[in-house]
Enzyme design. Sequence first.
Site, mmCIF file in Angstrom:
data_model
loop_
_atom_site.group_PDB
_atom_site.id
_atom_site.type_symbol
_atom_site.label_atom_id
_atom_site.label_comp_id
_atom_site.label_asym_id
_atom_site.label_seq_id
_atom_site.Cartn_x
_atom_site.Cartn_y
_atom_site.Cartn_z
ATOM 1 N N HIS A 6 0.967 -1.070 0.013
ATOM 2 C CA HIS A 6 0.036 -0.047 -0.083
ATOM 3 C C HIS A 6 0.723 1.299 -0.033
ATOM 4 C CE1 HIS A 6 0.329 -0.581 4.405
ATOM 5 N NE2 HIS A 6 0.555 0.693 4.403
ATOM 6 N N ASP A 21 0.230 -7.720 1.289
ATOM 7 C CA ASP A 21 0.581 -6.179 1.405
ATOM 8 C C ASP A 21 2.181 -6.137 1.606
ATOM 9 O OD1 ASP A 21 0.160 -3.756 1.809
ATOM 10 O OD2 ASP A 21 -0.108 -3.589 3.844
ATOM 11 N N SER A 25 4.613 2.594 7.963
ATOM 12 C CA SER A 25 4.252 1.300 7.181
ATOM 13 C C SER A 25 5.445 1.139 6.348
ATOM 14 C CB SER A 25 3.203 1.936 6.130
ATOM 15 O OG SER A 25 2.108 1.446 6.449
#
Length: 343
Positions: free
Chosen positions: A149, A179, A287
């Site tokens: 993402h 992911d 992230s």
Amino acid sequence: MTESFRRSGEYENPYQQQASSPVNPEWPPPPAHQPSAPTALLAEPVGRPRRAKRNRGPVALLAAVAIVAAAIGGGTAYGIQELTGNDTVASSSSTSTNVVPSSQKGTVSGVAKAVSPSIVEISAQSNAGSSTGSGVIITSDGEIITNNHVVSGASQVKVTTSDGKQYTAEVVGTDSSKDLALIKLQNASGLTVATLGNSDGVQVGDEVVAIGSPEGLTGTVTSGIVSALDRDVTVSTDEGQGQQQQQQGGGGWPFEFGGQEFNGDTGSSTTTYKALQTDASLNPGNSGGALIDMNGNIIGINSAMYSAAGSGSSDAGSVGLGFAIPINTVKADLAKLRSGSQN
């Protein structure tokens, strides 16, 4: 843990005389040998004191941490998305590989010093705007693991290393079902490679360190413990779903946890992965960054967080509920990512 130790064997008696010896015939015999009581060593518990929980408003699960900028009516709106700020992988078979010098073993400062050079900041440009995340260097010529993402749909990817050098990167492969994404720096060499540990050896209560670029603050270090194992975290694999949520002023990337949806509808296309839960502070920009054990081994890739209310709330931010993709999941997916798979 208490360990007991017992003496074994007999001690030679310096006073014992042979029966035929004429010297000191009345010398009293030595006292009978009395075994000593077992010696016990107590290991002091190592951990962090629990802090009193303070009351908060509604909790929203943010697909933590991409900072997404989308142009709206001539202005710029910022939303919080999923936790976005040697030519062979350095891999260890257990979490006991010592990357941290012995003089600093078991310290947050030692882990930070040893591992920070292997963590980068990633800036991605797409039609939806820009996002900021983190990544982990796994080869000396610039292969970097991050979250899907962070770079999904990106038309341009820029990477800044811990020493301030900037590189252009290309997306090699993506796996939205986990992911995960692999990017490669252009014209890079001699980079400091992270050591990938063994997430199967992680236990609840283990101390950990997180390194990433929350809110674009490169090289930020936080610490905590592993709070739980095998948490089911569900995220949307539909890139447009997250973008639409941002453009409508939503709280962030749609997320599911414990049978509930957060930050909007996750849509019909989702994926669920098993995650490590940690109370190390994670914020937008973390992230793709690293969750690290106290020996300096990467045990997870930070990917998601809970946050109070939405991105527009003054309470938005870490509440000590973060999630990371186990590093063994990453290692098992590397061949697919290197093959150039884009899904």
